[in-house]
Design a protein around this motif. Sequence first.
Motif, short mmCIF file in Angstrom:
data_model
loop_
_atom_site.label_atom_id
_atom_site.label_comp_id
_atom_site.label_asym_id
_atom_site.label_seq_id
_atom_site.Cartn_x
_atom_site.Cartn_y
_atom_site.Cartn_z
N GLY A 293 0.83 -1.21 0.00
CA GLY A 293 0.00 0.00 0.00
C GLY A 293 0.85 1.25 0.00
N GLY A 294 1.95 1.22 0.75
CA GLY A 294 2.85 2.36 0.77
C GLY A 294 3.46 2.64 -0.59
N ILE A 295 3.79 1.58 -1.32
CA ILE A 295 4.34 1.76 -2.66
C ILE A 295 3.30 2.41 -3.57
N LEU A 296 2.06 1.92 -3.51
CA LEU A 296 1.00 2.46 -4.35
C LEU A 296 0.67 3.91 -4.00
N GLU A 297 0.85 4.25 -2.73
CA GLU A 297 0.57 5.62 -2.31
C GLU A 297 1.73 6.58 -2.59
N GLY A 298 2.79 6.07 -3.18
CA GLY A 298 3.90 6.93 -3.56
C GLY A 298 5.00 7.08 -2.54
N ARG A 299 4.94 6.25 -1.47
CA ARG A 299 5.98 6.37 -0.44
C ARG A 299 7.33 5.86 -0.91
N PRO B 201 -5.16 -18.45 2.59
CA PRO B 201 -5.57 -18.25 1.20
C PRO B 201 -6.74 -17.28 0.97
N GLU B 202 -7.73 -17.30 1.82
CA GLU B 202 -8.89 -16.43 1.54
C GLU B 202 -8.49 -14.96 1.58
N ALA B 203 -7.87 -14.55 2.67
CA ALA B 203 -7.43 -13.15 2.78
C ALA B 203 -6.27 -12.88 1.82
N GLY B 204 -5.44 -13.89 1.59
CA GLY B 204 -4.28 -13.71 0.73
C GLY B 204 -4.66 -13.45 -0.71
N PHE B 205 -5.55 -14.25 -1.27
CA PHE B 205 -5.97 -14.03 -2.66
C PHE B 205 -6.73 -12.72 -2.79
N ALA B 206 -7.45 -12.34 -1.75
CA ALA B 206 -8.13 -11.04 -1.79
C ALA B 206 -7.10 -9.91 -1.89
N MET B 207 -5.98 -10.04 -1.20
CA MET B 207 -4.94 -9.03 -1.28
C MET B 207 -4.32 -9.00 -2.68
N LEU B 208 -4.02 -10.18 -3.23
CA LEU B 208 -3.45 -10.23 -4.59
C LEU B 208 -4.42 -9.62 -5.60
N ASP B 209 -5.71 -9.88 -5.41
CA ASP B 209 -6.72 -9.31 -6.30
C ASP B 209 -6.71 -7.79 -6.24
N ARG B 210 -6.58 -7.24 -5.03
CA ARG B 210 -6.53 -5.77 -4.90
C ARG B 210 -5.29 -5.21 -5.57
N LEU B 211 -4.17 -5.89 -5.42
CA LEU B 211 -2.94 -5.41 -6.04
C LEU B 211 -3.04 -5.48 -7.56
N ALA B 212 -3.64 -6.56 -8.07
CA ALA B 212 -3.80 -6.69 -9.52
C ALA B 212 -4.74 -5.63 -10.06
N ALA B 213 -5.79 -5.33 -9.30
CA ALA B 213 -6.78 -4.34 -9.74
C ALA B 213 -6.24 -2.92 -9.71
N GLY C 133 -3.79 -1.77 -11.24
CA GLY C 133 -3.30 -1.37 -12.56
C GLY C 133 -1.87 -0.90 -12.56
N ASP C 134 -1.22 -0.96 -11.42
CA ASP C 134 0.17 -0.52 -11.29
C ASP C 134 1.09 -1.61 -11.84
N ASP C 135 1.93 -1.24 -12.82
CA ASP C 135 2.80 -2.24 -13.45
C ASP C 135 3.69 -2.96 -12.45
N ARG C 136 4.15 -2.24 -11.42
CA ARG C 136 5.02 -2.87 -10.42
C ARG C 136 4.26 -3.94 -9.64
N MET C 137 3.02 -3.62 -9.29
CA MET C 137 2.20 -4.58 -8.54
C MET C 137 1.81 -5.77 -9.40
N ILE C 138 1.52 -5.51 -10.68
CA ILE C 138 1.17 -6.60 -11.59
C ILE C 138 2.33 -7.58 -11.73
N ARG C 139 3.53 -7.05 -11.82
CA ARG C 139 4.72 -7.90 -11.92
C ARG C 139 4.88 -8.74 -10.64
N ILE C 140 4.68 -8.11 -9.52
CA ILE C 140 4.79 -8.82 -8.23
C ILE C 140 3.73 -9.90 -8.11
N VAL C 141 2.50 -9.59 -8.49
CA VAL C 141 1.41 -10.57 -8.43
C VAL C 141 1.70 -11.74 -9.35
N LYS C 142 2.13 -11.47 -10.58
CA LYS C 142 2.43 -12.54 -11.53
C LYS C 142 3.52 -13.46 -11.01
#
Length: 254
Positions: A171-177, A205-217, A219-228
């Motif tokens: 979240g800190g990365i996405l917020e520009g920290r 897994p339940e909370a974990g996949f929800a987190m990955l889904d938020r990161l994927a959603a 649209g940040d290229d850095r997060m997409i790479r991390i999720v993949k």
Amino acid sequence: MPLQEWIQNRESWPLLEEYLQLRSGLPGPRANLELAARFAREYARSEISDTAWILLTGWAEESGEYLPFCAVQACAAHYSFADSLRRSRIKKMLKQAMNDARWRVRESAAIGLQYVGEYNFPVLQELLDSWRPEATMLEQRAFLAGLAHPPLLKSKDQAKYSLGLAAEITGGILEGRAAGYDPEHFRVLSKGLEYSLSLFVAAEPEAGFAMLDRLAASGDDRMIRIVKSNLSKSRLSKKYPGQVEALLAGLTSV
């Protein structure tokens, strides 16, 4: 090998140093992790003599790699059993190691956090919580690597804590920290995120996949790479193929 005898006898320290250095595996691609672990566990107790303590604090300041690698882990193994004065010194030592230019010394700090957590997870949580607000990129990577340790993730509460810390860091990365940080430090943190999240998700897994889904959603290229990268790990792709395929299908290509 009389490890404890050599530790306790100053005159034997050169023999101990030689023994460790010759069996360190360095220079080489892989340090002798088993030997470092053997040494560290000699300090996982409350009764550590001043002589044994002086050995560690001296080695932690060495300019090489393997002796500091061993010393930092041993200090961390002692942390849960140490008095307040030694704990204060170990905290400084760990923080210095987490930010060290030598990647093996940084790794020793992450392994050290695992020792703290194995012996007393609430103590590790207290330690990380005291550092989180002002943590550097390299410190954040150490937190993730320390928590991405299967024995620590067997507990549901500990897995949830690890996921929460990972969510805070991403979240800190996405917020520009992450803006203005050394690009190499960000690369190191990213590499840590690219594998550690899969361990946290596999444990919760339940909370974990929800987190990955938020990161994927995001649209940040850095997060997409991390999720993949995390979705490619067999601990997720083999056990949760449906969730992995669904997430991959929705990802924007990087």
